[in-house]
Design a protein around this motif. Structure first.
Motif, PDB file in Angstrom:
ATOM      1  N   ASN A 275     -11.107  18.523  68.967  1.00 59.12           N
ATOM      2  CA  ASN A 275     -12.268  19.781  69.337  1.00 59.12           C
ATOM      3  C   ASN A 275     -13.421  19.847  68.922  1.00 59.12           C
ATOM      4  O   ASN A 275     -13.004  20.649  67.681  1.00 59.12           O
ATOM      5  N   GLN A 276     -14.412  20.041  69.112  1.00 61.42           N
ATOM      6  CA  GLN A 276     -15.455  20.947  68.249  1.00 61.42           C
ATOM      7  C   GLN A 276     -15.329  21.332  68.154  1.00 61.42           C
ATOM      8  O   GLN A 276     -16.168  22.229  66.770  1.00 61.42           O
ATOM      9  N   PRO A 514     -19.067  26.254  69.834  1.00 58.88           N
ATOM     10  CA  PRO A 514     -19.857  25.755  68.903  1.00 58.88           C
ATOM     11  C   PRO A 514     -21.200  26.481  69.146  1.00 58.88           C
ATOM     12  O   PRO A 514     -22.130  26.122  67.910  1.00 58.88           O
TER      13      PRO A 514
END
Length: 537
Positions: A275-276, A514
């Motif tokens: 996952n980012q 993010p």
């Protein structure tokens, strides 16, 4: 009539929808953080744990801060001068710093706070740190031998603070960024009395945020402090901490865009690794098992040595944590401090208490023979968060399996209760941790001096005490001798004394939105600093 009611209902729903959107937009400029323990204290003279220091550091500033790389940067102190002998520091303070009630922050606020910290009546668990910092008469004030007014700190005027030391201390300035040394408003604290720092209404701030609300057991909100001298560079409206002890629940709330920062437990790491948002942070915390050396069983050296070697630590870090933590067969962590030879402390010191079932049984058999018993029952104390519970259950299984005749009963408590029980010596064996307050091995070795309040195992050894105290005092001017003394002290603590059972040095796996930038993580002092965080919507 029915049509009118329907129209009114439609309008009500329509307004409700847009009101909800508006509330969501407001929330989006809060950094939403999940924590798995409750906030213990907002009183910097009483606080002992990482979350408390994090919250305090968000609301109060001291002489210095740490930047994103952990380097010291000025906060309330504009500059300082040090005498040639290293015993007198003169700090010039900013004149534009205010408390959230409008009072100016002055040098006298530091004098009051430090005297309160060391006052025997305060009974601070951190009162030892004044002596660690080398502040003149610190130990004598704590012991009640001299009045707190004789402590080596004075305000020459509102913006001039003078601190006298009884010896040169190479890490003194780094301690000035630690919350325990932050200022307090004497008038406010005195007026509030026993209610000081118990809730949002009984707190003041001079830092980037101030306490808006605090619902114990549920969380707390720090809102932007518009009176902060550098408020123009604080981008978020605040920090919303939510207590969620189940990591899976927290991760689901992240997925639903209800949280921005979530710590992951082991079983969730693999799910989110690609996952980012997946982020790993290093840390200096050491988790360890502490047997109470004053109990019947653990007064026996061989019994303590037996549990040192009976626990498979690699299983804990690989299977239970899975977050970047590493096995610790030591108490002074890796990457904490560099010696006079420019090598990390761990490169010079050894390892202790390695997992070895056969050796554990040898020591256990000796202990049973010496104690004249073949069966023992002990109560194992630990915090009530999910991951800690799993760790405790594994340790229970290891001890009962590898040490025949030992029965371990689990006792889960909220963190504050657990700390209180350990401090009072009202436990048999427990699980705890310590994080470094400053970048020197003494931040760990000081814990186990005779009669120090954080000496949970109630360990005592004259040779150990002598080595640690000399490292803080007469050896402070001899870097190599001081370093060698601390290496020897760790060996006595873990090998000769088997005082504790080190388990692992923490690493953390998180989900971080993010859109969030500027979270500063630190292995020394305050774990996370959010002063420069941004949420880019």
């Amino acid at each position: 009539m029915r049509r009118v009611i329907s129209l009114l209902l439609f309008i009500t729903i329509f307004i409700g929808i847009f009101s909800g959107c508006s509330e969501q937009e407001n929330k989006e400029n809060l950094l939403r953080i999940a924590v798995d323990v409750d906030l213990s204290s907002m009183d910097q003279n009483i606080a002992t744990d990482g979350l408390s220091f994090e919250a305090i550091a968000g609301t109060i500033e001291g002489l210095y801060n740490n930047d994103k790389d952990g380097k010291l940067i000025p906060a309330i102190a504009k500059e300082y001068e040090m005498s040639k002998d290293g015993l007198v520091y003169t700090f010039k303070l900013r004149s534009d710093v205010k408390w959230s009630n409008g009072d100016k922050v002055t040098a006298s606020d530091f004098v009051f706070a430090w005297r309160r910290l060391l006052d025997p009546d305060t009974a601070s668990e951190y009162n030892f740190i004044g002596e660690v910092a080398g502040v003149k008469n610190a130990a004598k004030v704590v012991e009640g031998k001299v009045k707190k007014e004789e402590l080596g700190i004075k305000a020459e005027d509102d913006t001039t603070l003078i601190i006298e030391l009884d010896r040169p201390v190479p890490y003194f300035l780094s301690l000035m960024a630690f919350p325990t040394f932050f200022p307090l408003n004497e008038k406010f604290v005195t007026e509030k009395g026993e209610n000081y720092a118990l809730d949002a209404e009984n707190l003041l701030a001079n830092g980037p945020f101030k306490m808006k609300s605090w619902k114990k057991g549920y969380g707390f909100i720090l809102e932007k402090n518009k009176d902060y001298y550098d408020a123009k560079n604080v981008s978020v409206d605040g920090l919303d901490y939510k207590v969620i002890k189940d990591n899976q629940t927290a991760a689901l709330k992240y997925d639903n865009n209800e949280l921005d920062v979530v710590k992951l437990s082991a079983e969730l790491v693999d799910k989110y690794k690609s996952n980012q948002a997946y982020t790993q942070y290093a840390a200096g915390y050491i988790w360890y098992v502490t047997p109470n050396n004053k109990t019947e069983l653990f007064s026996n050296l061989n019994a303590r040595k037996a549990i040192q070697h009976a626990i498979n630590k690699q299983h804990i870090v690989d299977k239970i944590l899975n977050d970047g933590s590493i096995v610790a067969d030591y108490i002074v962590p890796k990457d904490l401090a560099i010696g006079p030879d420019q090598k990390d402390f761990r490169e010079n010191s050894g390892t202790f208490s390695e997992y070895d079932k056969e050796l554990a049984v040898e020591y256990w058999d000796k202990a049973k023979k010496e104690l004249g018993k073949s069966e023992f029952k002990v109560e194992f104390l630990f915090d009530d968060s999910e991951t800690i519970k799993k760790t405790a259950e594994f340790i229970q299984a290891e001890l009962e399996t590898n040490l025949p005749g030992l029965k371990v009963e689990l006792k889960s408590q909220p963190k504050k209760n657990r700390i209180d029980l350990m401090t009072d010596g009202d436990y048999e064996i427990g699980l705890t941790r310590w994080g470094p307050d400053y970048a020197d091995p003494l931040t760990y070795l000081d814990l186990f001096l005779t009669d120090v309040i954080n000496n949970y195992p109630n360990y005592t050894d004259k040779e150990y005490d002598k080595l640690v105290k000399s490292s803080a005092n007469e050896l402070s001017g001899d870097a190599k001798a001081r370093w060698d003394a601390m290496i020897s002290a760790e060996e006595i603590l873990l090998d000769k004394g088997a005082a504790i059972v080190p388990l692992y040095q923490t690493g953390y796996s998180y989900l971080v939105n993010p859109k969030v930038k500027g979270i500063e993580d630190h292995t020394v002092g305050t774990p996370f600093i959010y002063r420069n965080v941004e949420v880019n919507n």
